[in-house]
Design an enzyme around this catalytic site. Structure first.
Site, PDB file in Angstrom:
ATOM      1  CB  CYS A  43      -0.363   2.244   4.099  1.00 21.33           C
ATOM      2  SG  CYS A  43      -1.996   1.675   3.614  1.00 21.33           S
ATOM      3  CG  ASP A  44       3.405   1.054   4.431  1.00 21.37           C
ATOM      4  OD1 ASP A  44       3.010   1.533   5.510  1.00 21.37           O
ATOM      5  OD2 ASP A  44       3.193  -0.124   4.087  1.00 21.37           O
ATOM      6  CB  CYS A  69      -0.928  -0.016   1.217  1.00 23.71           C
ATOM      7  SG  CYS A  69      -1.935   1.468   1.385  1.00 23.71           S
TER       8      CYS A  69
END
Length: 308
Positions: A139-140, A136
Site C-alpha cells: 500500500c505505502d 502494508c
C-alpha cells in the site's frame, strides 16, 4: 421491544468490500441494508493517498474514495445504518441481525467486517500512523522510494515486506526481537542475503520518534542491553492481522481465524456470504476487496432468485 426491519440482503461492514457489495446488490434489484458501527469507509479512512487502484490517477485519499462509493451505493438504493451489530443468528432460512438500536431479518447475509492490523503498542506508534508508520508495504511502499525504512517482525510477512521494500527504498532495516526468524528458511535466507537489507536480531524497538513524521527509532539489543538510535523515514510493523469474525461461530475458519469461503464467496451456511479481508485469501488489497464484494453480491442475489 425493537422493531424488525426486513431486507433481501444485509451487509455487515461498510469498507470497500461492503460498499461494493451494497452497490452491486442494489443494482441487481435487491433490498439492501448495510450496517457498520463506524459508518462508511473502514480501513479506507486510514489511507492518505491511494496510488495503486486501477483507474484512479492521480492519487486520491481513502476518505474521498469511501465517500464516492458510499454515494454510489446510496444512489443505487442501499440503506445505510450506523450501528454496532451485537448478534447474528439463523433460524430456518432467515438470518436475524441485532444491533444496539434495532433488529433486522434477511434472506441472505454478506459479512464484510474486514481485519485489523495487529498493533504492538509502541510509544509513537499511534501518533505516527499514516505519518511514517505503516502496516502494508504494497500500500505505502512507494512513498518511501529512495529513503531508509525499517520493518519490525520476524515472520513470513516481515521478510516478504522487507524484500518488497528493498526494491523501492534506499535501504531496509529488518528488526526482530529473537535471534532467529520465525519465517520459512527460504524467505529468511533471501532477506539475509540481500545487500539492501540489514538485520537487527535480538533487538526491540523502544520508541518511534519524530516531530511531524517519523525520523528515528530508539532500539535496544536484548542480549547486551545496549540502546541505539536508528534514523529512518518510515517503519512497517508486521505483527499480523486480526480478522473481525467474532460474531460468527457457526462457520468454519482457518487456523488464523479467517472465514473460509468459495470463489463465489459462499460459506458452508446457505445464504451466508463473505467478502474482503475477513476471508481466507492470498492478497488483501482494495482491489481484491472490491472484487469480493461484487462477487458476494451477485452470489447472494442469485441465491435469492433460486430460493424465492
Amino acid at each position: 421491544m425493537n422493531s424488525m426491519e426486513k431486507a433481501d440482503i444485509i451487509v455487515i461492514g461498510a469498507g470497500i468490500a461492503g460498499l461494493t457489495a451494497g452497490l452491486y446488490a442494489s443494482r441487481a434489484g435487491m433490498n439492501v441494508i448495510i450496517l457498520d458501527k463506524f459508518g462508511a469507509g473502514g480501513q479506507l479512512l486510514q489511507i492518505a493517498e491511494i496510488e495503486n487502484y486501477p483507474g484512479i490517477f492521480p492519487s486520491i485519499s481513502g476518505f474521498e474514495l469511501s465517500q464516492t462509493l458510499y454515494n454510489q451505493a446510496k444512489e443505487a438504493g442501499a440503506k445505510f445504518v450506523q450501528s454496532a451489530v451485537i448478534s447474528v443468528d439463523k433460524k430456518d432460512s432467515t438470518f436475524y441481525v441485532k444491533t444496539q438500536e434495532n433488529s433486522y431479518e434477511s434472506l441472505t447475509l454478506i459479512i464484510a467486517t474486514g481485519a485489523e492490523h495487529r498493533k504492538i503498542n509502541l510509544p509513537g506508534e499511534e501518533k505516527f500512523t499514516g505519518k511514517g508508520v505503516s502496516y502494508c508495504a504494497v500500500c505505502d511502499g512507494n512513498f518511501f522510494k529512495g529513503k531508509t525504512v525499517a520493518v519490525v517482525g520476524g515472520g513470513d510477512s516481515a521478510c516478504t515486506e522487507a524484500l518488497y521494500l528493498a526494491d523501492i527504498a534506499e535501504h531496509v532495516h529488518l528488526i526482530h526481537r529473537r535471534d532467529t526468524f520465525r519465517a520459512t528458511k527460504t524467505l529468511a535466507d533471501k532477506a539475509a542475503s540481500n545487500n539492501k537489507i540489514t538485520l537487527h536480531l535480538q533487538t526491540v524497538v523502544e520508541e518511534i520518534e519524530g516531530t511531524s513524521f517519523v525520523e528515528s527509532l530508539k532500539l535496544k539489543n536484548t542480549a547486551t542491553g545496549t540502546s541505539t538510535r536508528l534514523n529512518v523515514s518510515g517503519v512497517f510493523i508486521c505483527a499480523g492481522m486480526i480478522p473481525q469474525a467474532d460474531l460468527l461461530s457457526m462457520i468454519p475458519k482457518d487456523k488464523n481465524g479467517y472465514i473460509i469461503a468459495s470463489e463465489k464467496m459462499s460459506t458452508t451456511t446457505p445464504g451466508l456470504f463473505v467478502a474482503g479481508d475477513v476471508r481466507t485469501k492470498p492478497l488483501r488489497q482494495l482491489i481484491t476487496a472490491a472484487n469480493d464484494g461484487a462477487i458476494a453480491a451477485e452470489s447472494a442475489a442469485e441465491f435469492i432468485r433460486n430460493n424465492k
